[in-house]
Write a protein that holds these residues in place. Structure first.
Motif, PDB file in Angstrom:
ATOM      1  N   SER A 119       4.245   3.429  -4.832  1.00 52.74           N
ATOM      2  CA  SER A 119       3.448   4.370  -5.937  1.00 52.74           C
ATOM      3  C   SER A 119       3.008   3.578  -6.975  1.00 52.74           C
ATOM      4  CB  SER A 119       4.505   5.370  -6.352  1.00 52.74           C
ATOM      5  OG  SER A 119       5.481   4.529  -7.186  1.00 52.74           O
ATOM      6  N   ASP A 120       2.021   4.234  -7.623  1.00 56.72           N
ATOM      7  CA  ASP A 120       1.499   3.347  -8.718  1.00 56.72           C
ATOM      8  C   ASP A 120       2.503   2.850  -9.861  1.00 56.72           C
ATOM      9  OD1 ASP A 120      -1.219   4.019  -7.725  1.00 56.72           O
ATOM     10  OD2 ASP A 120      -1.530   5.421  -8.982  1.00 56.72           O
ATOM     11  N   GLY A 121       3.466   3.831 -10.109  1.00 55.89           N
ATOM     12  CA  GLY A 121       4.579   3.380 -10.931  1.00 55.89           C
ATOM     13  C   GLY A 121       5.385   1.976 -10.655  1.00 55.89           C
ATOM     14  N   GLN A 122       5.413   1.929  -9.193  1.00 59.96           N
ATOM     15  CA  GLN A 122       6.240   0.924  -8.623  1.00 59.96           C
ATOM     16  C   GLN A 122       5.454  -0.375  -8.563  1.00 59.96           C
ATOM     17  OE1 GLN A 122       7.101   2.703  -4.779  1.00 59.96           O
ATOM     18  NE2 GLN A 122       9.233   2.406  -5.399  1.00 59.96           N
ATOM     19  N   ILE A 123       4.165  -0.316  -8.690  1.00 61.36           N
ATOM     20  CA  ILE A 123       3.153  -1.235  -8.611  1.00 61.36           C
ATOM     21  C   ILE A 123       3.139  -1.974 -10.056  1.00 61.36           C
ATOM     22  CG2 ILE A 123       0.600  -2.357  -8.383  1.00 61.36           C
ATOM     23  CD1 ILE A 123       0.816   0.010  -5.782  1.00 61.36           C
ATOM     24  N   ARG A 124       3.064  -0.886 -11.052  1.00 65.31           N
ATOM     25  CA  ARG A 124       2.989  -1.186 -12.622  1.00 65.31           C
ATOM     26  C   ARG A 124       4.208  -2.035 -12.858  1.00 65.31           C
ATOM     27  NH1 ARG A 124       0.007   3.947 -13.258  1.00 65.31           N
ATOM     28  NH2 ARG A 124      -2.085   3.400 -13.727  1.00 65.31           N
TER      29      ARG A 124
ATOM     30  N   LEU B 263       0.815  -1.115  -0.125  1.00 67.95           N
ATOM     31  CA  LEU B 263       0.012  -0.067   0.238  1.00 67.95           C
ATOM     32  C   LEU B 263       0.834   1.376  -0.091  1.00 67.95           C
ATOM     33  CD1 LEU B 263      -2.804  -1.037   2.489  1.00 67.95           C
ATOM     34  CD2 LEU B 263      -3.043  -0.735  -0.126  1.00 67.95           C
TER      35      LEU B 263
END
Length: 62
Positions: A39-44, A36
């Motif tokens: 960041s969104d970029g890391q999850i992508r 959680l």
């Protein structure tokens, strides 16, 4: 490959996904707390890595 193979593969994924919360619920919870914070970029990036690893495994298995 028939539909039975796809369902079998999906069942295997569910079994593997259920192992960590079954054997270590506290570790599973800590892992999600850390996810959680990403960041969104890391999850992508991790999602893309998983897709590529899966496609590579499929290519070697077929």
């Amino acid at each position: 490959m028939d539909s039975g193979t796809i369902w079998l593969a999906l069942a295997c994924v569910l079994v593997i996904e259920g192992l960590l919360p079954f054997f270590s619920p506290a570790g599973w919870r800590r892992m999600f707390e850390q996810i959680l914070r990403l960041s969104d970029g890391q999850i992508r990036f991790f999602g893309l890595g998983s897709i590529l690893a899966g496609l590579l495994a499929i290519a070697f298995l077929l």
